[in-house]
Design a protein around this motif. Structure first.
Motif: not given
Length: 83
Positions: A40-46, A30-36
């Motif tokens: 660029l891939i999905i419309r609304n990442p938030k 989870w911590w590592a994926l925070q930097n992804l």
């Protein structure tokens, strides 16, 4: 301590170790994926769907990392029977 108690204690410790290693690996993923850059891939990442996707990716990645760590640990424990 009789053999049955010893075996069940050993299985219990192994299960607890597996749970802890899995949770730690998921947290690290989870911590590592925070930097992804998910934008660029999905419309609304938030949004909730973006966060759910990130959580699912962390669980999948964490599972594979935990399986690797636990397998590696098991293999190192088997080495004592080699000599």
């Amino acid at each position: 301590m009789n053999p049955v108690e010893s075996a069940s204690s050993s299985v219990g410790i192994g299960g607890l170790t597996g749970i802890i290693v899995s949770l730690v690996c998921i947290a690290i993923s989870w911590w590592a994926l925070q930097n992804l850059k998910l934008d660029l891939i999905i419309r609304n990442p938030k949004g909730p769907q973006g966060k759910l996707l990130q959580l699912l990716l962390a669980v999948v990645l964490g599972h594979f990392v935990a399986a690797f760590v636990l397998d590696y640990w098991g293999y190192t424990q088997m080495l004592r029977y080699m000599f």
